[in-house]
Enzyme design. Sequence first.
Site, mmCIF file in Angstrom:
data_model
loop_
_atom_site.group_PDB
_atom_site.id
_atom_site.type_symbol
_atom_site.label_atom_id
_atom_site.label_comp_id
_atom_site.label_asym_id
_atom_site.label_seq_id
_atom_site.Cartn_x
_atom_site.Cartn_y
_atom_site.Cartn_z
ATOM 1 N N GLU A 229 -5.730 2.844 6.496
ATOM 2 C CA GLU A 229 -5.534 2.838 5.054
ATOM 3 C C GLU A 229 -6.302 4.000 4.419
ATOM 4 O O GLU A 229 -5.886 4.558 3.427
ATOM 5 C CB GLU A 229 -6.018 1.519 4.461
ATOM 6 C CG GLU A 229 -5.742 1.355 2.982
ATOM 7 C CD GLU A 229 -5.972 -0.055 2.506
ATOM 8 O OE1 GLU A 229 -6.650 -0.225 1.468
ATOM 9 O OE2 GLU A 229 -5.478 -1.012 3.138
ATOM 10 N N ARG B 165 0.810 -1.219 0.000
ATOM 11 C CA ARG B 165 0.000 0.000 0.000
ATOM 12 C C ARG B 165 0.847 1.274 0.000
ATOM 13 O O ARG B 165 0.429 2.310 0.525
ATOM 14 C CB ARG B 165 -0.976 0.010 1.186
ATOM 15 C CG ARG B 165 -1.977 -1.139 1.179
ATOM 16 C CD ARG B 165 -2.899 -1.094 -0.027
ATOM 17 N NE ARG B 165 -3.806 -2.230 -0.042
ATOM 18 C CZ ARG B 165 -3.569 -3.371 -0.696
ATOM 19 N NH1 ARG B 165 -2.448 -3.521 -1.397
ATOM 20 N NH2 ARG B 165 -4.443 -4.361 -0.668
ATOM 21 N N SER C 188 -11.566 -0.644 2.693
ATOM 22 C CA SER C 188 -10.903 -1.142 3.902
ATOM 23 C C SER C 188 -10.343 0.023 4.706
ATOM 24 O O SER C 188 -9.588 0.840 4.181
ATOM 25 C CB SER C 188 -9.773 -2.105 3.535
ATOM 26 O OG SER C 188 -10.284 -3.244 2.881
#
Length: 300
Positions: A294, A173, A224
């Site tokens: 996130e 990520r 998420s």
Amino acid sequence: MEGALQELKKLGICVEENNLLARHCSFRIGGAARGMVFPKTAEEMRCTVGLLAEQKIPFRVCGRGSNLVFPDEGLCGVVVFTTGMRSVTWQGAELRAEAGASLSALALAARDRGLTGLEFAHGIPGTLGGAVFMNAGAFGQEMAEVCAESTYLDLSTGTVQILRGKEHGFSYRKSIYQEHPEWILLDATLVLTSGDRQAISARMEEQMARRRATQPWEFPSAGSVFKRPAGDAAGRLIDACGLKGLAVGGAMVSPKHAGFIVNTGNATCADVRALVGQIRERVLAQTGVLLECEIEFVEM
């Protein structure tokens, strides 16, 4: 700021003033931005961010806002959306697309050409630029596997530069773009692989069915909420702590998937912040794991 927005309008660039950010993000949260700009080409983007930077007007570049939470009070600066920049060109198994191209649409186009490598992107609501920026992934695949090159405008020099392969600094990520806010991603080149169209289609349908069965598509969300902790899953930890259904105001931990916070109808940014804080505290106290966000709370 008014002068800069009027100047952009005179150049034929789409500008909106004092409109709600909630209309431009998947969470449906956020007050009004002083200005929103929607460039349709790399040249319009260059003109836009160049002018804003020159006049020292605070701005933020983003795609479809699919992992962002905008503030309830809005933003006093300018939000530049890339969604008008969606040109795509194909050459064999290679595609080059502008930052605002729909990631899911690219996955479908690749399928139709019998190209494999983007199946995981089917159903992800973001743009190509956002996907490269955060090295988006799902089902064991990620952008790092297919992104061969990207082009960006370096605001510090006014020049257009190219990153290739490992220069992107991809990890879970993450990409090097997160370390350089002065780099405005313009487009990316993806290299895919020839495959069986029916097999590709079947894989995408299976993955989409899994998404719909396990994720809360019926409510607005930002995907998420937390990154995957080493050797575990954020959703599993949150569920194990008995937090499904926990709510603050209109924000609630999805009863369907604990890794998601959903907007049940009137959630505010403050609600989401408070709920994120409670989740992190409870999970840390009960498991010893400190969850990392996130999603991003936008500030300016």
